[in-house]
Write an enzyme that holds these catalytic residues in place. Structure first.
Site, PDB file in Angstrom:
ATOM      1  N   LYS A 161      -7.700 -15.247  36.182  1.00 22.97           N
ATOM      2  CA  LYS A 161      -7.422 -16.544  36.437  1.00 22.97           C
ATOM      3  C   LYS A 161      -8.517 -17.057  37.512  1.00 22.97           C
ATOM      4  O   LYS A 161      -8.982 -18.399  37.742  1.00 22.97           O
ATOM      5  CB  LYS A 161      -6.086 -16.746  37.131  1.00 22.97           C
ATOM      6  CG  LYS A 161      -5.158 -16.655  36.337  1.00 22.97           C
ATOM      7  CD  LYS A 161      -3.380 -16.889  37.112  1.00 22.97           C
ATOM      8  CE  LYS A 161      -2.452 -16.702  36.214  1.00 22.97           C
ATOM      9  NZ  LYS A 161      -1.232 -16.967  36.731  1.00 22.97           N
TER      10      LYS A 161
ATOM     11  N   THR B 208      -4.510 -15.409  31.875  1.00 21.78           N
ATOM     12  CA  THR B 208      -3.596 -14.505  32.698  1.00 21.78           C
ATOM     13  C   THR B 208      -4.407 -13.335  33.410  1.00 21.78           C
ATOM     14  O   THR B 208      -5.593 -13.371  33.314  1.00 21.78           O
ATOM     15  CB  THR B 208      -2.374 -14.156  32.193  1.00 21.78           C
ATOM     16  OG1 THR B 208      -1.612 -13.564  33.031  1.00 21.78           O
ATOM     17  CG2 THR B 208      -2.766 -13.182  30.839  1.00 21.78           C
TER      18      THR B 208
ATOM     19  N   ARG C 113      -7.274  -9.167  12.198  1.00 24.12           N
ATOM     20  CA  ARG C 113      -6.211  -8.990  11.253  1.00 24.12           C
ATOM     21  C   ARG C 113      -5.630 -10.301  10.921  1.00 24.12           C
ATOM     22  O   ARG C 113      -5.057 -10.437   9.672  1.00 24.12           O
ATOM     23  CB  ARG C 113      -5.353  -8.001  11.882  1.00 24.12           C
ATOM     24  CG  ARG C 113      -5.823  -6.617  12.012  1.00 24.12           C
ATOM     25  CD  ARG C 113      -4.703  -5.688  12.500  1.00 24.12           C
ATOM     26  NE  ARG C 113      -5.286  -4.327  12.854  1.00 24.12           N
ATOM     27  CZ  ARG C 113      -5.191  -3.682  11.896  1.00 24.12           C
ATOM     28  NH1 ARG C 113      -4.634  -3.743  10.512  1.00 24.12           N
ATOM     29  NH2 ARG C 113      -5.434  -2.178  12.158  1.00 24.12           N
TER      30      ARG C 113
ATOM     31  N   ARG D 274       0.669   4.863   1.021  1.00 19.32           N
ATOM     32  CA  ARG D 274      -0.073   5.913   1.534  1.00 19.32           C
ATOM     33  C   ARG D 274       0.648   7.243   0.984  1.00 19.32           C
ATOM     34  O   ARG D 274       1.399   8.003   1.593  1.00 19.32           O
ATOM     35  CB  ARG D 274       0.186   5.750   3.003  1.00 19.32           C
ATOM     36  CG  ARG D 274      -0.502   4.625   3.384  1.00 19.32           C
ATOM     37  CD  ARG D 274      -2.013   4.808   3.307  1.00 19.32           C
ATOM     38  NE  ARG D 274      -2.628   6.040   4.206  1.00 19.32           N
ATOM     39  CZ  ARG D 274      -3.031   5.773   5.320  1.00 19.32           C
ATOM     40  NH1 ARG D 274      -3.256   4.731   5.861  1.00 19.32           N
ATOM     41  NH2 ARG D 274      -3.340   7.046   5.961  1.00 19.32           N
TER      42      ARG D 274
ATOM     43  N   ASP E  76       0.696 -23.623  36.555  1.00 22.35           N
ATOM     44  CA  ASP E  76       1.740 -22.928  37.161  1.00 22.35           C
ATOM     45  C   ASP E  76       2.617 -23.625  38.171  1.00 22.35           C
ATOM     46  O   ASP E  76       3.774 -23.424  38.463  1.00 22.35           O
ATOM     47  CB  ASP E  76       1.033 -21.461  37.744  1.00 22.35           C
ATOM     48  CG  ASP E  76       0.922 -20.458  36.908  1.00 22.35           C
ATOM     49  OD1 ASP E  76       1.360 -20.493  35.789  1.00 22.35           O
ATOM     50  OD2 ASP E  76       0.176 -19.819  37.298  1.00 22.35           O
TER      51      ASP E  76
ATOM     52  N   SER F 225       2.289 -10.104  26.680  1.00 23.44           N
ATOM     53  CA  SER F 225       2.586 -11.442  27.088  1.00 23.44           C
ATOM     54  C   SER F 225       3.718 -12.373  25.954  1.00 23.44           C
ATOM     55  O   SER F 225       3.656 -11.863  24.743  1.00 23.44           O
ATOM     56  CB  SER F 225       1.381 -12.223  26.837  1.00 23.44           C
ATOM     57  OG  SER F 225       1.424 -13.655  26.781  1.00 23.44           O
TER      58      SER F 225
ATOM     59  N   TYR G 238      10.748 -12.897  35.599  1.00 21.65           N
ATOM     60  CA  TYR G 238      11.821 -13.325  34.325  1.00 21.65           C
ATOM     61  C   TYR G 238      12.229 -12.034  33.485  1.00 21.65           C
ATOM     62  O   TYR G 238      12.869 -12.280  32.364  1.00 21.65           O
ATOM     63  CB  TYR G 238      10.837 -14.168  33.443  1.00 21.65           C
ATOM     64  CG  TYR G 238       9.517 -13.884  33.089  1.00 21.65           C
ATOM     65  CD1 TYR G 238       8.376 -14.064  33.833  1.00 21.65           C
ATOM     66  CD2 TYR G 238       9.525 -13.159  31.897  1.00 21.65           C
ATOM     67  CE1 TYR G 238       7.046 -13.759  33.576  1.00 21.65           C
ATOM     68  CE2 TYR G 238       8.028 -12.752  31.573  1.00 21.65           C
ATOM     69  CZ  TYR G 238       6.882 -12.895  32.389  1.00 21.65           C
ATOM     70  OH  TYR G 238       5.658 -12.698  31.922  1.00 21.65           O
TER      71      TYR G 238
ATOM     72  N   LYS H 247     -13.567  -2.267   1.176  1.00 25.59           N
ATOM     73  CA  LYS H 247     -12.952  -2.363   2.422  1.00 25.59           C
ATOM     74  C   LYS H 247     -13.537  -1.572   3.733  1.00 25.59           C
ATOM     75  O   LYS H 247     -13.935  -0.521   3.429  1.00 25.59           O
ATOM     76  CB  LYS H 247     -11.454  -1.774   2.235  1.00 25.59           C
ATOM     77  CG  LYS H 247     -10.722  -1.566   3.437  1.00 25.59           C
ATOM     78  CD  LYS H 247      -9.420  -0.829   3.309  1.00 25.59           C
ATOM     79  CE  LYS H 247      -8.855  -0.719   4.912  1.00 25.59           C
ATOM     80  NZ  LYS H 247      -7.745   0.243   4.718  1.00 25.59           N
TER      81      LYS H 247
ATOM     82  N   GLN I 130       0.890 -26.378  29.199  1.00 23.89           N
ATOM     83  CA  GLN I 130      -0.275 -26.207  28.459  1.00 23.89           C
ATOM     84  C   GLN I 130      -0.241 -26.889  27.032  1.00 23.89           C
ATOM     85  O   GLN I 130      -1.402 -27.371  26.531  1.00 23.89           O
ATOM     86  CB  GLN I 130      -0.376 -24.633  28.219  1.00 23.89           C
ATOM     87  CG  GLN I 130      -0.549 -23.840  29.752  1.00 23.89           C
ATOM     88  CD  GLN I 130      -0.793 -22.302  29.477  1.00 23.89           C
ATOM     89  OE1 GLN I 130       0.058 -21.697  28.443  1.00 23.89           O
ATOM     90  NE2 GLN I 130      -1.318 -21.749  30.199  1.00 23.89           N
TER      91      GLN I 130
ATOM     92  N   GLU J 285       0.846  -1.169   0.079  1.00 25.35           N
ATOM     93  CA  GLU J 285       0.162   0.193  -0.062  1.00 25.35           C
ATOM     94  C   GLU J 285       1.034   1.294   0.113  1.00 25.35           C
ATOM     95  O   GLU J 285       1.892   1.487   0.876  1.00 25.35           O
ATOM     96  CB  GLU J 285      -0.861   0.005   1.185  1.00 25.35           C
ATOM     97  CG  GLU J 285      -2.034   1.259   1.286  1.00 25.35           C
ATOM     98  CD  GLU J 285      -2.796   1.377   2.466  1.00 25.35           C
ATOM     99  OE1 GLU J 285      -2.308   0.901   3.517  1.00 25.35           O
ATOM    100  OE2 GLU J 285      -3.866   1.559   1.932  1.00 25.35           O
TER     101      GLU J 285
ATOM    102  N   HIS K  43     -13.932   3.928   6.943  1.00 25.69           N
ATOM    103  CA  HIS K  43     -13.405   3.656   8.238  1.00 25.69           C
ATOM    104  C   HIS K  43     -14.434   4.011   9.448  1.00 25.69           C
ATOM    105  O   HIS K  43     -14.767   5.366   9.281  1.00 25.69           O
ATOM    106  CB  HIS K  43     -11.962   4.351   8.418  1.00 25.69           C
ATOM    107  CG  HIS K  43     -11.096   3.860   7.450  1.00 25.69           C
ATOM    108  ND1 HIS K  43     -11.071   4.061   5.984  1.00 25.69           N
ATOM    109  CD2 HIS K  43      -9.910   2.841   7.351  1.00 25.69           C
ATOM    110  CE1 HIS K  43     -10.175   3.331   5.392  1.00 25.69           C
ATOM    111  NE2 HIS K  43      -9.401   2.626   6.002  1.00 25.69           N
TER     112      HIS K  43
END
Ligand code: NAP
Length: 487
Positions: A285, A281, A172, A15, A324, A229, A434, A132, A466, A13, A107
């Site tokens: 939970k 999450t 999407r 623009r 967990d 995440s 983490y 569209k 999981q 595209e 839009h």
């Protein structure tokens, strides 16, 4: 930029409203010779601000712009994107670009209205060859209307339909597999032309949009916020390396009940898709529990579900688990025998519950250290542990497990609730955080001669479990580790 897009995208595209207005005519002339040599189909767009464009343009400005385009430019492009009012303004006299090259677009940056199908019909009635429709998803339920639209357009005029914003991400990624003509991706992070737009690389490599079909299995994480995440990275990498026909998506959910009803439970869902499993999450939970048909013993004892398996077509039911515990305890078990060990659990929130459950079943001698003893008391009572104030911690334990966010990047990186001197003689320090991969607590622990374990092992471990619950397959651990690290 065009060269970069040619390497990664199937269509590009342009623009044109992003070009500087002072030099626009000159730039268009220069582009005209360039576009003829582009190897991918080009879509040209010249958007007014109220339709998401970069400049203030009246209808007349846009008409003049398109009428003034050099013929060689017009003949080189595959499509021109005209907003609905522009299409209607050209209806009587004919457009400056052949109708078979015209995409009629509309839009809505406020919401996803309920009359999308009527709007599609109005747009499909114009001589444009493609419709569209892009709308703002304020909640994930808005995606249902986009999918209904794609379904409605089947066998009619081709449609491009998507919902903007993170709640709309699934449109999407999945619209293509459900019959939409194309989806949009940005060249790079930060170069999005609309909110919630993934990059082309993410669409291709992470979500594998071109390989997906209606038969593909769908997995995802529900949470809010959910954009940070790492689960999509880990699970999509695992699905890809095992060549499994499936995709894992982030679902930004505010109301669990309506999400379960509209999207998840096979008895009520309004979307015909092969949703197989969910990670759950913060903050859902606990909230998910009333909607489940079965909950396993560990999840029940912890009082939190982080995994949902959507079972069979014949006996449709939602089953809740908590991975967990296994994720947290497996790496710990691999390093040390916790039976009889003196363990200090720092913090008394959700992760501390999973840790206390795992430790109590292994016969560890646990003390919870919390800043708010009243708040922490029920947890200590439930798992029959000792309870003490954080300030009273003086070491003299075998294992320290940090279940608080203190030390986490974006929260209190560099901080620690544990004084370095109290780590003398501790055998192992386990920090569930983490990010960063090595916290200040872990650095102090190393200096004090303790062994250390970081939270990435738990993150990968709970995801691997999981994956096993959903697919019956052993997860490719090395692939998940690399994805979790962002390698
Ligand atoms: P949570 O439910 O909010 O619990 C946090 C606990 O830490 C609460 O007891 C809280 O006390 C305490 N706390 C927070 N700030 C404190 C401070 N400044 N001083 C003293 N105590 C403080 O959070 P969670 O879900 O258990 O998560 C805790 C950490 O573990 C997070 O960093 C999270 O990223 C990490 N985690 C990692 C994994 C993994 O897979 N590696 C999984 C889950 C969690 P109050 O109740 O008094 O506020």
């Amino acid at each position: 930029m065009i060269r970069e897009a040619e390497r990664s995208a199937d269509a590009i595209e342009l623009r044109l409203d992003y070009l500087p207005s002072e030099s626009l005519p000159q730039l268009i002339v220069e582009l005209s010779s360039r576009v003829a040599r582009v190897s991918k189909p080009l879509i040209s767009t010249f958007r007014p601000r109220e339709q998401g464009g970069k400049r203030d343009l009246s209808l007349q400005d846009r008409r003049d712009f398109w009428r003034g385009l050099p013929p060689e430019f017009v003949s080189s492009i595959a499509y021109a994107d005209f907003e609905l009012d522009l299409v209607e303004s050209f209806s009587a006299e004919g457009p400056p670009v052949p109708w078979e090259k015209v995409i009629c677009s509309w839009h809505d940056f406020e919401e996803t209205p309920h009359d999308l199908i009527a709007r599609y019909e109005r747009m499909a009635d114009t001589p444009a060859s493609v419709v569209k429709i892009a709308t703002q998803a304020n909640r994930i339920g808005d995606c249902l209307r986009i999918f209904e639209l794609v379904e409605h357009a089947k066998g009619k005029k081709p449609v491009i339909a998507l919902a903007m914003g993170l709640p709309g991400l699934m449109t999407r990624v999945l619209a293509l597999s459900r019959g939409a003509m194309l989806t949009f991706g940005s060249l790079r992070r930060g170069a999005e032309s609309a909110a919630g737009q993934p990059t082309v690389a993410e669409l291709h490599d992470l979500y594998r949009v071109k390989q997906l079909s209606r038969e593909s299995e769908i997995f995802g994480v529900i949470g809010n916020p959910v954009g940070h995440s790492r689960s999509p990275l880990m699970h999509n990498a695992a699905l890809k390396v095992l060549n499994r026909d499936g995709v894992y998506l982030p679902f930004e959910v505010d109301d669990v009940g309506s999400f379960v009803c509209g999207f998840v439970h096979p008895k009520t869902r309004k979307l015909d898709w092969k949703l197989r499993g969910l990670s759950v999450t913060i903050p859902h939970k606990l909230a998910i529990i009333p909607y489940l048909d079965f909950i396993d013993a560990a999840a029940e004892a912890i009082g939190a579900v982080n995994t949902v398996v959507i079972e069979g077509d014949e006996l449709p039911r939602l089953c809740g688990y908590n991975t967990d515990v296994i994720g947290a305890m497996k790496p710990l078990d691999e390093m040390i025998d916790v039976k009889g060990a003196r363990v200090a659990v720092i913090g008394a929130g959700g992760s501390a519950r999973a840790i206390c459950y795992g430790l109590s079943r292994r016969g560890a001698d646990v003390t919870i250290y919390a800043r708010d003893l009243k708040k922490a008391r029920p947890l200590a009572d439930e798992f029959e542990t000792k309870l003490a104030s954080l300030e009273s911690f003086e070491g003299r334990v075998d294992i320290v497990i940090n279940c608080s966010p203190v030390g986490m990047s974006g929260h209190s990186e560099g901080g620690s609730l544990i004084k370095a001197e109290s780590l003398e003689g501790v055998k192992l320090v386990y920090d569930l955080i983490y990010t960063p991969e090595e916290t200040a607590l872990m650095r102090d622990a190393k200096l004090a001669g303790c062994r250390t374990l970081g939270g990435l092992a738990m993150l990968v471990g709970q995801a691997a479990e999981q994956f096993r619950l959903w697919t019956g397959l052993e997860a490719p651990m090395d692939v998940m580790w690399r994805a979790a690290r962002g390698d």
